[in-house]
Motif scaffolding. Structure first.
Motif, mmCIF file in Angstrom:
data_model
loop_
_atom_site.group_PDB
_atom_site.id
_atom_site.type_symbol
_atom_site.label_atom_id
_atom_site.label_comp_id
_atom_site.label_asym_id
_atom_site.label_seq_id
_atom_site.Cartn_x
_atom_site.Cartn_y
_atom_site.Cartn_z
ATOM 1 N N GLU A 23 -12.619 -30.304 -21.492
ATOM 2 C CA GLU A 23 -11.707 -31.034 -22.364
ATOM 3 C C GLU A 23 -10.333 -31.118 -21.692
ATOM 4 O O GLU A 23 -9.898 -30.172 -21.041
ATOM 5 C CB GLU A 23 -11.651 -30.273 -23.707
ATOM 6 C CG GLU A 23 -11.062 -31.044 -24.836
ATOM 7 C CD GLU A 23 -9.592 -30.781 -24.944
ATOM 8 O OE1 GLU A 23 -8.886 -31.663 -25.439
ATOM 9 O OE2 GLU A 23 -9.120 -29.721 -24.507
ATOM 10 N N TRP A 25 -7.141 -30.945 -22.550
ATOM 11 C CA TRP A 25 -6.093 -29.951 -22.797
ATOM 12 C C TRP A 25 -6.439 -28.618 -22.139
ATOM 13 O O TRP A 25 -5.558 -27.927 -21.624
ATOM 14 C CB TRP A 25 -5.856 -29.774 -24.291
ATOM 15 C CG TRP A 25 -5.370 -31.016 -24.948
ATOM 16 C CD1 TRP A 25 -6.013 -31.733 -25.910
ATOM 17 C CD2 TRP A 25 -4.145 -31.714 -24.686
ATOM 18 N NE1 TRP A 25 -5.278 -32.832 -26.268
ATOM 19 C CE2 TRP A 25 -4.118 -32.855 -25.523
ATOM 20 C CE3 TRP A 25 -3.080 -31.507 -23.819
ATOM 21 C CZ2 TRP A 25 -3.068 -33.754 -25.535
ATOM 22 C CZ3 TRP A 25 -2.027 -32.409 -23.827
ATOM 23 C CH2 TRP A 25 -2.029 -33.515 -24.672
ATOM 24 N N THR A 26 -7.696 -28.259 -22.159
ATOM 25 C CA THR A 26 -8.121 -27.003 -21.553
ATOM 26 C C THR A 26 -7.868 -27.030 -20.050
ATOM 27 O O THR A 26 -7.381 -26.053 -19.468
ATOM 28 C CB THR A 26 -9.605 -26.731 -21.852
ATOM 29 O OG1 THR A 26 -9.779 -26.735 -23.275
ATOM 30 C CG2 THR A 26 -10.063 -25.421 -21.276
ATOM 31 N N ARG A 44 2.953 -24.070 -24.594
ATOM 32 C CA ARG A 44 3.241 -25.109 -25.596
ATOM 33 C C ARG A 44 4.293 -26.086 -25.070
ATOM 34 O O ARG A 44 4.172 -27.295 -25.221
ATOM 35 C CB ARG A 44 3.702 -24.465 -26.902
ATOM 36 C CG ARG A 44 3.723 -25.425 -28.056
ATOM 37 C CD ARG A 44 3.890 -24.691 -29.349
ATOM 38 N NE ARG A 44 4.958 -23.726 -29.280
ATOM 39 C CZ ARG A 44 6.090 -23.818 -29.957
ATOM 40 N NH1 ARG A 44 6.293 -24.815 -30.772
ATOM 41 N NH2 ARG A 44 7.013 -22.890 -29.839
ATOM 42 N N LEU A 49 1.123 -29.210 -26.675
ATOM 43 C CA LEU A 49 0.116 -29.117 -27.731
ATOM 44 C C LEU A 49 0.712 -28.532 -29.005
ATOM 45 O O LEU A 49 1.682 -27.786 -28.953
ATOM 46 C CB LEU A 49 -1.011 -28.176 -27.297
ATOM 47 C CG LEU A 49 -2.033 -28.717 -26.338
ATOM 48 C CD1 LEU A 49 -2.883 -27.595 -25.788
ATOM 49 C CD2 LEU A 49 -2.900 -29.722 -27.020
ATOM 50 N N SER A 50 0.089 -28.832 -30.125
ATOM 51 C CA SER A 50 0.478 -28.167 -31.365
ATOM 52 C C SER A 50 0.066 -26.699 -31.258
ATOM 53 O O SER A 50 -0.826 -26.352 -30.475
ATOM 54 C CB SER A 50 -0.214 -28.804 -32.567
ATOM 55 O OG SER A 50 -1.596 -28.494 -32.556
ATOM 56 N N ALA A 52 -1.631 -24.904 -33.330
ATOM 57 C CA ALA A 52 -3.026 -24.698 -33.754
ATOM 58 C C ALA A 52 -4.009 -25.060 -32.653
ATOM 59 O O ALA A 52 -4.952 -24.308 -32.373
ATOM 60 C CB ALA A 52 -3.313 -25.503 -35.018
ATOM 61 N N VAL A 53 -3.810 -26.195 -32.010
ATOM 62 C CA VAL A 53 -4.721 -26.628 -30.942
ATOM 63 C C VAL A 53 -4.585 -25.706 -29.740
ATOM 64 O O VAL A 53 -5.587 -25.298 -29.142
ATOM 65 C CB VAL A 53 -4.464 -28.104 -30.553
ATOM 66 C CG1 VAL A 53 -5.286 -28.499 -29.343
ATOM 67 C CG2 VAL A 53 -4.765 -29.019 -31.732
ATOM 68 N N LEU A 54 -3.362 -25.342 -29.400
ATOM 69 C CA LEU A 54 -3.146 -24.436 -28.272
ATOM 70 C C LEU A 54 -3.825 -23.094 -28.527
ATOM 71 O O LEU A 54 -4.531 -22.576 -27.652
ATOM 72 C CB LEU A 54 -1.650 -24.234 -28.025
ATOM 73 C CG LEU A 54 -1.270 -23.226 -26.954
ATOM 74 C CD1 LEU A 54 -1.894 -23.565 -25.610
ATOM 75 C CD2 LEU A 54 0.240 -23.116 -26.848
ATOM 76 N N ASP A 56 -6.340 -22.439 -30.425
ATOM 77 C CA ASP A 56 -7.789 -22.627 -30.360
ATOM 78 C C ASP A 56 -8.274 -22.692 -28.919
ATOM 79 O O ASP A 56 -9.260 -22.048 -28.551
ATOM 80 C CB ASP A 56 -8.188 -23.895 -31.110
ATOM 81 C CG ASP A 56 -9.674 -24.149 -31.040
ATOM 82 O OD1 ASP A 56 -10.449 -23.339 -31.594
ATOM 83 O OD2 ASP A 56 -10.069 -25.172 -30.423
ATOM 84 N N ARG A 57 -7.594 -23.456 -28.080
ATOM 85 C CA ARG A 57 -8.011 -23.588 -26.680
ATOM 86 C C ARG A 57 -7.882 -22.252 -25.940
ATOM 87 O O ARG A 57 -8.740 -21.884 -25.155
ATOM 88 C CB ARG A 57 -7.183 -24.652 -25.949
ATOM 89 C CG ARG A 57 -7.321 -26.064 -26.465
ATOM 90 C CD ARG A 57 -8.758 -26.532 -26.484
ATOM 91 N NE ARG A 57 -8.889 -27.899 -26.877
ATOM 92 C CZ ARG A 57 -8.946 -28.339 -28.139
ATOM 93 N NH1 ARG A 57 -8.892 -27.498 -29.135
ATOM 94 N NH2 ARG A 57 -9.075 -29.623 -28.409
ATOM 95 N N THR A 60 -10.699 -19.933 -26.920
ATOM 96 C CA THR A 60 -11.935 -20.334 -26.244
ATOM 97 C C THR A 60 -11.946 -19.842 -24.802
ATOM 98 O O THR A 60 -12.952 -19.311 -24.324
ATOM 99 C CB THR A 60 -12.107 -21.863 -26.282
ATOM 100 O OG1 THR A 60 -12.188 -22.280 -27.648
ATOM 101 C CG2 THR A 60 -13.341 -22.320 -25.528
#
Length: 75
Positions: A23, A25-26, A44, A49-50, A52-54, A56-57, A60
């Motif tokens: 992905e 962003w990752t 960030r 990234l927001s 929340a998305v940061l 999450d990534r 992972t």
């Protein structure tokens, strides 16, 4: 000789790797880490990234052993 189309691609190492890092962003997070970015706020700011998305990534990447967490230490 077996043909490529006869193989089960579910266990393909390329497919499994792309499922984790494929992905956009990752990949940008991995790039920034390789260039010395290590703190959440710095990621960030650099990637945009927001939170929340940061988060999450990053979770992972840690869960898959690509990144690891460390306690912050003053320079």
């Amino acid at each position: 000789m077996a043909r490529w189309l006869d193989f089960d691609t579910e266990q393909c190492s390329v497919q499994r790797t792309l499922a984790v890092i494929g992905e956009k962003w990752t990949m940008l997070l991995i790039r920034d880490c390789a260039n010395g970015v290590h703190r959440f706020d710095d990621f960030r700011r650099h990637v945009g990234l927001s939170e929340a998305v940061l988060a999450d990534r990053l979770r992972t990447l840690v869960a898959n052993g690509i990144f690891e967490t460390r306690e912050y230490q003053e320079p």
